[in-house]
Design a protein around this motif. Structure first.
Motif, PDB file in Angstrom:
ATOM      1  N   VAL A   1       0.846  -1.197   0.000  1.00  0.00           N
ATOM      2  CA  VAL A   1       0.000   0.000   0.000  1.00  0.00           C
ATOM      3  C   VAL A   1       0.879   1.243   0.000  1.00  0.00           C
ATOM      4  O   VAL A   1       0.647   2.185  -0.770  1.00  0.00           O
ATOM      5  CB  VAL A   1      -0.941   0.012   1.228  1.00  0.00           C
ATOM      6  CG1 VAL A   1      -1.618   1.356   1.361  1.00  0.00           C
ATOM      7  CG2 VAL A   1      -1.983  -1.067   1.108  1.00  0.00           C
TER       8      VAL A   1
ATOM      9  N   SER B   1       1.050   3.815  -3.065  1.00  0.00           N
ATOM     10  CA  SER B   1       0.713   5.220  -2.815  1.00  0.00           C
ATOM     11  C   SER B   1       1.776   6.124  -3.403  1.00  0.00           C
ATOM     12  O   SER B   1       1.478   7.172  -3.987  1.00  0.00           O
ATOM     13  CB  SER B   1       0.614   5.490  -1.315  1.00  0.00           C
ATOM     14  OG  SER B   1      -0.344   4.689  -0.724  1.00  0.00           O
ATOM     15  N   ASP B   2       3.010   5.695  -3.245  1.00  0.00           N
ATOM     16  CA  ASP B   2       4.123   6.462  -3.790  1.00  0.00           C
ATOM     17  C   ASP B   2       4.025   6.580  -5.305  1.00  0.00           C
ATOM     18  O   ASP B   2       4.175   7.655  -5.888  1.00  0.00           O
ATOM     19  CB  ASP B   2       5.433   5.759  -3.404  1.00  0.00           C
ATOM     20  CG  ASP B   2       6.537   6.747  -3.169  1.00  0.00           C
ATOM     21  OD1 ASP B   2       7.699   6.340  -3.189  1.00  0.00           O
ATOM     22  OD2 ASP B   2       6.224   7.939  -2.981  1.00  0.00           O
TER      23      ASP B   2
ATOM     24  N   SER C   1       1.243   8.748  -6.352  1.00  0.00           N
ATOM     25  CA  SER C   1       1.603  10.144  -6.129  1.00  0.00           C
ATOM     26  C   SER C   1       2.406  10.678  -7.309  1.00  0.00           C
ATOM     27  O   SER C   1       2.169  11.790  -7.794  1.00  0.00           O
ATOM     28  CB  SER C   1       2.408  10.257  -4.838  1.00  0.00           C
ATOM     29  OG  SER C   1       2.917  11.547  -4.693  1.00  0.00           O
TER      30      SER C   1
ATOM     31  N   MET D   1       0.044  11.156 -10.222  1.00  0.00           N
ATOM     32  CA  MET D   1      -0.842  12.307 -10.086  1.00  0.00           C
ATOM     33  C   MET D   1      -0.098  13.604 -10.293  1.00  0.00           C
ATOM     34  O   MET D   1      -0.683  14.609 -10.686  1.00  0.00           O
ATOM     35  CB  MET D   1      -1.517  12.276  -8.712  1.00  0.00           C
ATOM     36  CG  MET D   1      -2.623  11.265  -8.658  1.00  0.00           C
ATOM     37  SD  MET D   1      -3.347  11.102  -7.026  1.00  0.00           S
ATOM     38  CE  MET D   1      -4.257  12.617  -6.933  1.00  0.00           C
TER      39      MET D   1
ATOM     40  N   GLY E   1      -4.592  19.225 -14.079  1.00  0.00           N
ATOM     41  CA  GLY E   1      -5.946  19.710 -13.807  1.00  0.00           C
ATOM     42  C   GLY E   1      -6.980  18.612 -13.613  1.00  0.00           C
ATOM     43  O   GLY E   1      -6.712  17.579 -13.044  1.00  0.00           O
TER      44      GLY E   1
ATOM     45  N   LEU F   1      -9.083  10.317  -4.177  1.00  0.00           N
ATOM     46  CA  LEU F   1      -8.001  10.694  -5.084  1.00  0.00           C
ATOM     47  C   LEU F   1      -8.365  11.953  -5.862  1.00  0.00           C
ATOM     48  O   LEU F   1      -7.532  12.848  -6.051  1.00  0.00           O
ATOM     49  CB  LEU F   1      -7.703   9.565  -6.076  1.00  0.00           C
ATOM     50  CG  LEU F   1      -6.918   8.363  -5.564  1.00  0.00           C
ATOM     51  CD1 LEU F   1      -6.612   7.426  -6.711  1.00  0.00           C
ATOM     52  CD2 LEU F   1      -5.629   8.792  -4.895  1.00  0.00           C
TER      53      LEU F   1
ATOM     54  N   ILE G   1      -7.896  14.901  -3.682  1.00  0.00           N
ATOM     55  CA  ILE G   1      -6.477  15.219  -3.521  1.00  0.00           C
ATOM     56  C   ILE G   1      -5.972  15.927  -4.776  1.00  0.00           C
ATOM     57  O   ILE G   1      -5.207  16.890  -4.706  1.00  0.00           O
ATOM     58  CB  ILE G   1      -5.655  13.935  -3.266  1.00  0.00           C
ATOM     59  CG1 ILE G   1      -6.044  13.323  -1.922  1.00  0.00           C
ATOM     60  CG2 ILE G   1      -4.162  14.231  -3.286  1.00  0.00           C
ATOM     61  CD1 ILE G   1      -5.407  11.971  -1.669  1.00  0.00           C
ATOM     62  N   ASN G   2      -6.440  15.459  -5.933  1.00  0.00           N
ATOM     63  CA  ASN G   2      -5.993  16.032  -7.195  1.00  0.00           C
ATOM     64  C   ASN G   2      -6.449  17.481  -7.330  1.00  0.00           C
ATOM     65  O   ASN G   2      -5.701  18.355  -7.761  1.00  0.00           O
ATOM     66  CB  ASN G   2      -6.537  15.182  -8.350  1.00  0.00           C
ATOM     67  CG  ASN G   2      -5.795  15.448  -9.639  1.00  0.00           C
ATOM     68  OD1 ASN G   2      -4.651  15.867  -9.617  1.00  0.00           O
ATOM     69  ND2 ASN G   2      -6.464  15.219 -10.753  1.00  0.00           N
TER      70      ASN G   2
ATOM     71  N   ARG H   1       1.884  14.301  -0.581  1.00  0.00           N
ATOM     72  CA  ARG H   1       0.815  13.710  -1.369  1.00  0.00           C
ATOM     73  C   ARG H   1       0.756  12.207  -1.173  1.00  0.00           C
ATOM     74  O   ARG H   1      -0.313  11.606  -1.131  1.00  0.00           O
ATOM     75  CB  ARG H   1       1.008  14.062  -2.849  1.00  0.00           C
ATOM     76  CG  ARG H   1      -0.233  13.762  -3.680  1.00  0.00           C
ATOM     77  CD  ARG H   1      -0.179  14.352  -5.069  1.00  0.00           C
ATOM     78  NE  ARG H   1       1.156  14.429  -5.593  1.00  0.00           N
ATOM     79  CZ  ARG H   1       1.775  15.559  -5.900  1.00  0.00           C
ATOM     80  NH1 ARG H   1       1.169  16.707  -5.735  1.00  0.00           N
ATOM     81  NH2 ARG H   1       3.008  15.551  -6.367  1.00  0.00           N
ATOM     82  N   THR H   2       1.968  11.602  -1.075  1.00  0.00           N
ATOM     83  CA  THR H   2       2.005  10.159  -0.816  1.00  0.00           C
ATOM     84  C   THR H   2       1.266   9.838   0.480  1.00  0.00           C
ATOM     85  O   THR H   2       0.491   8.884   0.551  1.00  0.00           O
ATOM     86  CB  THR H   2       3.453   9.665  -0.720  1.00  0.00           C
ATOM     87  OG1 THR H   2       4.136  10.038  -1.906  1.00  0.00           O
ATOM     88  CG2 THR H   2       3.518   8.171  -0.552  1.00  0.00           C
TER      89      THR H   2
ATOM     90  N   ILE I   1      -2.428  10.034  -0.008  1.00  0.00           N
ATOM     91  CA  ILE I   1      -2.969   8.887  -0.735  1.00  0.00           C
ATOM     92  C   ILE I   1      -3.037   7.671   0.180  1.00  0.00           C
ATOM     93  O   ILE I   1      -4.014   6.919   0.173  1.00  0.00           O
ATOM     94  CB  ILE I   1      -2.109   8.595  -1.986  1.00  0.00           C
ATOM     95  CG1 ILE I   1      -2.197   9.763  -2.950  1.00  0.00           C
ATOM     96  CG2 ILE I   1      -2.561   7.316  -2.664  1.00  0.00           C
ATOM     97  CD1 ILE I   1      -1.359   9.597  -4.188  1.00  0.00           C
ATOM     98  N   ARG I   2      -1.997   7.492   0.995  1.00  0.00           N
ATOM     99  CA  ARG I   2      -2.021   6.368   1.939  1.00  0.00           C
ATOM    100  C   ARG I   2      -3.191   6.518   2.894  1.00  0.00           C
ATOM    101  O   ARG I   2      -3.900   5.564   3.191  1.00  0.00           O
ATOM    102  CB  ARG I   2      -0.714   6.338   2.730  1.00  0.00           C
ATOM    103  CG  ARG I   2       0.247   5.274   2.259  1.00  0.00           C
ATOM    104  CD  ARG I   2       1.419   5.161   3.183  1.00  0.00           C
ATOM    105  NE  ARG I   2       1.064   4.444   4.393  1.00  0.00           N
ATOM    106  CZ  ARG I   2       1.498   4.763   5.610  1.00  0.00           C
ATOM    107  NH1 ARG I   2       2.282   5.775   5.779  1.00  0.00           N
ATOM    108  NH2 ARG I   2       1.127   4.049   6.638  1.00  0.00           N
TER     109      ARG I   2
ATOM    110  N   TYR J   1      -6.393   3.781   3.440  1.00  0.00           N
ATOM    111  CA  TYR J   1      -6.881   3.176   4.674  1.00  0.00           C
ATOM    112  C   TYR J   1      -8.266   3.703   5.038  1.00  0.00           C
ATOM    113  O   TYR J   1      -9.087   2.985   5.598  1.00  0.00           O
ATOM    114  CB  TYR J   1      -5.880   3.397   5.810  1.00  0.00           C
ATOM    115  CG  TYR J   1      -4.658   2.519   5.681  1.00  0.00           C
ATOM    116  CD1 TYR J   1      -3.427   3.046   5.310  1.00  0.00           C
ATOM    117  CD2 TYR J   1      -4.746   1.144   5.899  1.00  0.00           C
ATOM    118  CE1 TYR J   1      -2.318   2.234   5.167  1.00  0.00           C
ATOM    119  CE2 TYR J   1      -3.646   0.328   5.760  1.00  0.00           C
ATOM    120  CZ  TYR J   1      -2.430   0.878   5.394  1.00  0.00           C
ATOM    121  OH  TYR J   1      -1.335   0.079   5.245  1.00  0.00           O
TER     122      TYR J   1
END
Lengths: 84, 155
Positions: free
Chosen positions: A55, A59-60, A63, A66, A71, B30, B33-34, B46-47, B50-51, B55
């Protein structure tokens, strides 16, 4: 709450442990069909840890992805519609 | 379209309506966050977001039905509050003090499992195994979901 603790049968514990065993991926079962409860718990713990790491790693990567998106990306909408 | 009443033979027994709820929660998080990315955020920040979203969506999907999801929701909210007040500077685990339920006849590994499953410290051994199984299932779903997203955006 402890006064309501019913006696848990060994059979129930065995069932739950075998259920945990089915959740482990093939690579982790290692022919441990008659594995001791302790061994199976150990495998489950290490599996949970590896899932946590995945996870974090994913996520990394998300990131990074993204960051390069601009936009309001239509891809997010596409994915959302695919899921419904 | 009324989704709740729509039933059809499910070709994939692994795909449940819970899975799609989990996916939806996560994707919405997501998207949030974006959208908020106009504010300068470092990649590591940001990581973490997202984590947190991962969860969160796991915990929201199981909601109050499971002990682990309730414990996880509490933990996430506490961390959020502390972070907002900038008190979470060091990676400190916020622990709710509850009486430990481990019995002497449990296998030693149960203690590790208690630490890994949210809220595991105050569970009875039998419940711990059940909650662990559910937690593992939810984690797997989340990992599969995130992997699919990474694959989709990478191709």
């Amino acid at each position: 709450m402890s006064s309501q603790r019913r006696t848990i049968t060994d059979e129930e514990i065995r069932e739950l442990i075998s259920k945990l065993q089915t959740l482990l991926p093939e690579s982790r079962r290692r022919g441990a069909n008659r594995a001791s409860a302790s061994k199976l718990l150990k495998e489950t713990c290490s599996y949970i840890r590896s899932l946590h790491r995945e996870v974090a790693d994913l996520s990394d990567r998300l990131s990074d992805i993204m960051e390069t998106m601009e936009g309001d990306n239509p891809q997010v909408e596409i994915i959302r519609s695919l899921l419904n | 379209m009324n989704r709740k009443n729509y039933t059809h033979p499910n070709p994939n027994p692994n795909y449940t309506s819970n899975n799609s709820m989990q996916s939806l929660h996560f994707i919405q998080a997501l998207a949030r966050i974006n959208r908020a990315a106009s504010k300068p955020t470092t990649p590591s920040c940001r990581t973490k977001q997202i984590r947190h979203a991962a969860y969160s969506s796991m915990a929201y999907t199981s909601g109050s039905r499971r002990k682990w999801s309730r414990a996880l929701l509490i933990r996430l909210r506490q961390r959020q509050r502390l972070r907002a007040r900038r008190l979470l500077t060091v990676r400190r685990r916020v622990r709710i003090v509850t009486p430990a339920m481990s019995l002497p006849e449990e296998p030693a590994r149960a203690e590790t499992l208690r630490r890994l499953v949210p809220g595991g410290r105050s569970m009875e051994y039998c419940n711990l195994l059940e909650e662990a199984a559910d937690y593992v299932q939810c984690l797997r779903t989340q990992v599969q979901l995130m992997q699919s997203l990474v694959d989709a955006f990478s191709s």
